[in-house]
Design an enzyme around this catalytic site. Structure first.
Site, short mmCIF file in Angstrom:
data_model
loop_
_atom_site.label_atom_id
_atom_site.label_comp_id
_atom_site.label_asym_id
_atom_site.label_seq_id
_atom_site.Cartn_x
_atom_site.Cartn_y
_atom_site.Cartn_z
N GLU A 121 -4.69 -54.19 33.65
CA GLU A 121 -4.98 -54.57 35.04
C GLU A 121 -5.62 -55.94 34.96
O GLU A 121 -6.74 -56.08 34.46
CB GLU A 121 -5.95 -53.58 35.67
CG GLU A 121 -5.42 -52.17 35.69
CD GLU A 121 -5.37 -51.58 37.08
OE1 GLU A 121 -5.42 -52.35 38.05
OE2 GLU A 121 -5.28 -50.36 37.18
N CYS B 223 -10.73 -58.90 41.79
CA CYS B 223 -9.32 -59.17 41.45
C CYS B 223 -8.47 -59.17 42.70
O CYS B 223 -7.43 -59.83 42.75
CB CYS B 223 -8.82 -58.12 40.46
SG CYS B 223 -9.20 -56.45 40.98
#
Ligand code: NAD
Length: 530
Positions: free
Chosen positions: A253, A287
């Site tokens: 990720e 993010c």
């Protein structure tokens, strides 16, 4: 808030290496005060930690899933009992506003544990696919979900509690052990997770490795069975290479450069407030931060004006925290000054307040070039660049012209249109009239495309890297041999040919199929005579 010593000047500490003399040091981003050191795990001890985790994992996997669910429930309780200490450690290490600590880190932990302990047992249950009785007579198959074994969990600093738990909870429920290498910027928050876990699982099943990148690299090489990594693209590439070398599955990720598209018919007030939250939560160190706003020309002036006005109302410390690390502040300042040099207009913020710590005012930019660093590369800071585009298609093209694709949003009053536009965006999570909040929703997959990586946390999909399928077949037939075993006779070849004809579908005429059927019967009779 902290009893950390402050004998050294903040700037001297900020310049000093974070890891020195076998310990992690660091400064509090809010006021620059030095933090108490945390000893690094000696690299030489990591193999032993993994070996002990493997022993503990064998015993844990032998427990039934209901027992593991009950243990998860107790782990959650142990963590929440430390809620105040966890919140204090996160504030100390990251500088997040307290509201964010509770709502983004602590409360989601409770929801996550509830999801996995209630839904998880069914998701981990075995299935029994039907086998074709003619082709495979007397055979019974079961597909089980087996824990991978020891999972290496390597995480960043921006959500030091919520992120690791997204993997830790399902892994423990599935019967894995977790060796956790947190970010070197947030070792104290991580230590509290390990302390709560130890209360329920003992010291070895959830083991902690403290240190920098060398500790993470050593962990992947220490004989783990899977790697779950969240962090930057650059480190993600190294981790992918190391996992390939060790031949173990890896979940990545990585970074994001989320776009928000605002169409002419948007509710400007909602869009401005939502985008500002999406861009400035965690001081933009998320993010899934909104890092690019594409507004069509009918709405752009009103949106810019509202974003700037709302940004000016935000209070540093209460609403927006400091950057967490000096390196991150340097990146954000570089993006900001480069955008200015290229002609961007600062509509609000743009400066650093006069106080200790890593503060930067929430900044709204207009007239930003499509090529600016703050549009192309991940900024990870409190900057909201707005670009005016001609129409919906131009907005979609600009949003998709990125190496990243984590989440994205479309803002419009026309929900049907919004959904259609959202589906044209290359991202793992797309939303209409909201942004990025689903990281806290355990049932929804969190994932990306492109350089945002291919890992999945949350939802049943997260189990794919944490477990492996095991197929168990039991043959109850008493025959002495199977059709397809040796010897290979001409009759067996005729059987194969006839079966292929019968499976050929519509392209084969009825006559050919009837012939094949009778050939099959004849060949079967011959086959069994051998
Ligand atoms: P980072 O890549 O610098 O570090 C992440 C972790 O990797 C740390 O624990 C670090 O010690 C470790 N590490 C460093 N080198 C290593 C190596 N060679 N082998 C193994 N481990 C190593 O990232 P960061 O600065 O801590 O975090 C910020 C990044 O994380 C941003 O890019 C952000 O977008 C990303 N992120 C992504 C998600 C997501 O869900 N996609 C969520 C949060 C953060």
């Amino acid at each position: 808030m902290s009893d950390a010593s402050t004998e050294q000047s903040p700037s001297a500490r900020a310049d000093a290496p974070l890891i020195r003399d076998g310990a992690i040091h660091g400064v509090c981003p809010t006021d620059g005060a030095g933090l108490p050191p945390v000893p690094c795990t000696p690299i030489s001890e990591i193999e032993g930690i993994v070996a002990r985790a493997r022993e503990a994992q064998r015993a844990h996997a032998a427990r039934d899933v209901e027992t593991r669910a009950a243990m998860l429930h107790r782990f959650k309780a142990a963590l929440l009992a430390r809620g105040e200490r966890v919140a204090e450690a996160i504030v100390l290490e990251t500088g997040k506003p307290e509201a964010e600590v509770w709502l983004h880190e602590v409360v989601p932990a409770a929801d996550l544990a509830k999801y996995w302990s209630t839904e998880g047992p069914a998701l981990l249950a075995s299935s029994e696919p039907e086998l074709d009785a003619l082709s495979y007579p007397g055979k019974r198959a079961v597909v089980e979900r087996v824990p991978r074994g020891v999972v290496a969990l390597i995480t960043p600093w921006n959500f030091p509690v919520a992120l690791p738990l997204r993997t830790m909870f399902p892994a423990l429920l599935a019967g894995d052990a977790v060796v956790f290498k947190p970010s070197e910027h947030t070792p104290r928050s991580a230590a509290l997770i390990a302390e709560a876990a130890a209360e329920v699982y003992g010291e070895d099943l959830v083991a902690l490795v403290q240190g920098g990148g060398d500790a993470g690299a050593a962990l992947i090489d220490a004989g783990v069975d899977a790697v779950v990594f969240t962090g930057s693209v650059a480190t993600g590439r190294k981790v992918a290479g190391a996992a390939a070398g060790a031949l173990v599955p890896v979940s990545l990720e990585l970074g994001g450069k989320d776009a928000a598209i605002v169409l002419d018919d948007a509710d400007v007030e909602r869009a401005a407030r939502g985008i500002l939250w999406g861009a400035l939560a965690n001081a933009g160190q998320n993010c899934a931060s909104v890092e690019r706003v594409y507004a069509t020309k009918g709405v752009a002036p009103r949106l810019r004006e509202r974003l700037a006005a709302l940004a000016k109302e935000l209070v540093l410390g209460r609403d927006v925290g400091p950057l967490t690390t000096p390196a991150q502040l340097a990146i954000v300042e570089r993006h900001l000054s480069q955008a200015r040099e290229q002609g961007a207009t600062v509509l609000s913020g743009g400066g650093r307040p006069e106080r200790e710590g890593l503060w930067l005012e929430p900044t709204v930019l207009a007239d930003v070039s499509h090529e600016a660093e703050c549009i192309v590369d991940e900024t990870f800071g409190p900057i909201v660049p707005v670009i005016e585009v001609a129409d919906e298609q131009a907005a979609v093209d600009a949003a998709n012209a990125s190496r990243y694709g984590l989440t994205a949003s479309v803002w419009t009053r026309d929900l049907t249109r919004g959904e259609a536009v959202a589906r044209r965006l290359q991202a793992g999570v797309v939303m209409v009239n909201n942004h990025g909040f689903t990281g806290a929703v355990p049932s929804l997959p969190w994932t990306g495309v492109g350089e945002s990586g291919f890992g999945v946390t949350n939802s049943p999909h997260a189990l794919d890297v944490l477990t492996r399928p095991r197929t168990v077949v039991v043959d109850t037939s008493r025959g002495k041999r199977e059709l397809w075993w040796h010897p290979y006779t001409p009759a067996l070849v005729r059987i194969g040919r006839a079966m292929a004809t019968l499976r050929a579908g519509r392209g084969t005429g009825l006559g050919a199929k009837l012939r094949a059927f009778f050939q099959l019967l004849g060949a079967f009779a011959k086959r069994w005579k051998v």
